[in-house]
Design an enzyme around this catalytic site. Structure first.
Site, PDB file in Angstrom:
ATOM      1  N   SER A 129      -3.072  -7.691   2.974  1.00  0.00           N
ATOM      2  CA  SER A 129      -3.503  -7.500   4.461  1.00  0.00           C
ATOM      3  C   SER A 129      -4.088  -8.551   4.917  1.00  0.00           C
ATOM      4  O   SER A 129      -3.928  -9.151   6.225  1.00  0.00           O
ATOM      5  CB  SER A 129      -4.432  -6.370   4.730  1.00  0.00           C
ATOM      6  OG  SER A 129      -4.125  -5.074   4.174  1.00  0.00           O
ATOM      7  N   ARG A 179      -1.780  -6.462  -8.306  1.00  0.00           N
ATOM      8  CA  ARG A 179      -0.546  -7.074  -7.890  1.00  0.00           C
ATOM      9  C   ARG A 179      -0.410  -8.264  -9.115  1.00  0.00           C
ATOM     10  O   ARG A 179       0.726  -8.612  -9.548  1.00  0.00           O
ATOM     11  CB  ARG A 179      -0.650  -7.869  -6.514  1.00  0.00           C
ATOM     12  CG  ARG A 179      -0.885  -6.800  -5.341  1.00  0.00           C
ATOM     13  CD  ARG A 179      -1.006  -7.447  -4.298  1.00  0.00           C
ATOM     14  NE  ARG A 179      -2.402  -7.707  -4.488  1.00  0.00           N
ATOM     15  CZ  ARG A 179      -3.274  -8.165  -3.306  1.00  0.00           C
ATOM     16  NH1 ARG A 179      -2.893  -8.269  -2.033  1.00  0.00           N
ATOM     17  NH2 ARG A 179      -4.613  -8.528  -3.514  1.00  0.00           N
ATOM     18  N   LYS A 195     -17.762  -6.291   8.648  1.00  0.00           N
ATOM     19  CA  LYS A 195     -16.429  -7.019   8.801  1.00  0.00           C
ATOM     20  C   LYS A 195     -15.605  -7.000  10.284  1.00  0.00           C
ATOM     21  O   LYS A 195     -15.790  -5.792  10.927  1.00  0.00           O
ATOM     22  CB  LYS A 195     -15.408  -6.710   7.717  1.00  0.00           C
ATOM     23  CG  LYS A 195     -15.374  -7.591   6.634  1.00  0.00           C
ATOM     24  CD  LYS A 195     -13.914  -7.435   5.957  1.00  0.00           C
ATOM     25  CE  LYS A 195     -14.184  -7.199   4.333  1.00  0.00           C
ATOM     26  NZ  LYS A 195     -12.986  -6.602   3.873  1.00  0.00           N
ATOM     27  N   HIS A 246       0.838  -1.259   0.128  1.00  0.00           N
ATOM     28  CA  HIS A 246      -0.036   0.225   0.082  1.00  0.00           C
ATOM     29  C   HIS A 246       1.065   1.170   0.001  1.00  0.00           C
ATOM     30  O   HIS A 246       0.560   2.248  -0.715  1.00  0.00           O
ATOM     31  CB  HIS A 246      -1.047   0.092   1.251  1.00  0.00           C
ATOM     32  CG  HIS A 246      -1.916  -1.024   1.319  1.00  0.00           C
ATOM     33  ND1 HIS A 246      -2.051  -1.720   2.420  1.00  0.00           N
ATOM     34  CD2 HIS A 246      -2.998  -1.453   0.521  1.00  0.00           C
ATOM     35  CE1 HIS A 246      -3.255  -2.499   2.129  1.00  0.00           C
ATOM     36  NE2 HIS A 246      -3.734  -2.383   1.083  1.00  0.00           N
TER      37      HIS A 246
HETATM   38  O1  PNS Z   1      -8.973  -2.916   0.277  1.00  0.00           O
HETATM   39  P1  PNS Z   1     -10.230  -3.583  -0.288  1.00  0.00           P
HETATM   40  O2  PNS Z   1     -11.035  -4.215   0.744  1.00  0.00           O
HETATM   41  O3  PNS Z   1     -10.061  -4.313  -1.442  1.00  0.00           O
HETATM   42  O4  PNS Z   1     -11.103  -2.468  -0.567  1.00  0.00           O
HETATM   43  C1  PNS Z   1     -12.297  -2.460  -1.420  1.00  0.00           C
HETATM   44  C2  PNS Z   1     -13.314  -1.244  -1.249  1.00  0.00           C
HETATM   45  C3  PNS Z   1     -13.119  -0.590  -0.189  1.00  0.00           C
HETATM   46  C4  PNS Z   1     -12.282  -0.353  -2.444  1.00  0.00           C
HETATM   47  C5  PNS Z   1     -14.542  -1.382  -2.092  1.00  0.00           C
HETATM   48  O5  PNS Z   1     -15.204  -2.343  -1.323  1.00  0.00           O
HETATM   49  C6  PNS Z   1     -15.446  -0.207  -1.979  1.00  0.00           C
HETATM   50  O6  PNS Z   1     -15.420   0.678  -2.851  1.00  0.00           O
HETATM   51  N1  PNS Z   1     -16.703  -0.195  -1.273  1.00  0.00           N
HETATM   52  C7  PNS Z   1     -17.594   0.868  -1.074  1.00  0.00           C
HETATM   53  C8  PNS Z   1     -18.973   0.431  -1.321  1.00  0.00           C
HETATM   54  C9  PNS Z   1     -18.888   0.387  -2.926  1.00  0.00           C
HETATM   55  O7  PNS Z   1     -18.866   1.719  -3.457  1.00  0.00           O
HETATM   56  N2  PNS Z   1     -19.320  -0.495  -3.546  1.00  0.00           N
HETATM   57  C10 PNS Z   1     -19.562  -0.453  -4.999  1.00  0.00           C
HETATM   58  C11 PNS Z   1     -18.057  -0.994  -5.656  1.00  0.00           C
HETATM   59  S1  PNS Z   1     -18.462  -1.290  -7.422  1.00  0.00           S
END
Ligand code: PNS
Length: 168
Positions: free
Chosen positions: A135, A97, A48, A24
């Site tokens: 993570s 990645r 979560k 990150h």
């Molecule tokens: O670190 P992560 O868990 O890969 O992050 C995922 C994240 C936070 C980027 C994604 O879950 C997100 O944007 N969630 C917010 C809700 C949302 O907008 N969902 C629709 C995305 S298509």
């Protein structure tokens, strides 16, 4: 949409960051060079069970990125594109990645684009030395008593040592 070359790119780097890893951090440093402003946005996901509460994650990321003056750390709830709109952001930064990341990232980027076309998702390839770090794996290793200090920034390693004193 008219092209406005004078409009600076303000990007959001969203994620769980539970915890922040060296992968990150690599993306944040590179993003901070590309964008006028980079907002690291932690999702407040009540569903979560996290390793660290959001406030602790914010603090660790702030400590780790304090040398980058165009980086801000924040949290958000709800849809990412709504948050992007509230913050006046025109880009979303995500790291890739390996090919296994691509499918989910493609789906998210296309859905976000349908919902808010003015926000472009920009992908950076993770540094190859970080391509195996996640993570999720850090969490698994540390909860099983392993040492993860080479995979995370020092501020994070210190908190992990406090939380899991029996690390090998
Ligand atoms: O670190 P992560 O868990 O890969 O992050 C995922 C994240 C936070 C980027 C994604 O879950 C997100 O944007 N969630 C917010 C809700 C949302 O907008 N969902 C629709 C995305 S298509």
């Amino acid at each position: 949409m008219a092209h406005d070359a004078s409009r600076p790119l303000v990007a959001i780097y969203p994620g769980s960051f539970d915890p922040l890893t060296n992968g990150h951090l690599d993306l944040i440093s590179r993003g901070a060079r590309l964008f006028k402003k980079l907002i690291i946005a932690i999702l407040r996901n009540t569903g979560k069970q996290p390793l660290f509460p959001v406030e602790d994650r914010i603090q660790m990321i702030r400590e780790t990125t304090s040398h980058l003056d165009n980086v801000e750390v924040d949290s958000f709830e709800g849809l990412l594109i709504d948050y992007a709109s509230r913050r006046g952001a025109n880009a979303i930064l995500r790291g890739i990645r390996a090919i296994s990341d691509y499918e989910t990232e493609l789906q998210m980027a296309l859905l976000n684009r349908r919902m808010r076309p003015e926000t472009e998702t920009i992908f950076l390839l993770a540094g190859e030395e970080f391509s195996f770090i996640s993570s999720h794996m850090i969490k698994e290793i540390v909860t099983l008593g392993g040492d993860v200090s080479t995979f995370v920034p020092e501020h994070v390693a210190a908190r992990l040592r406090k939380k899991f004193p029996a690390q090998r």
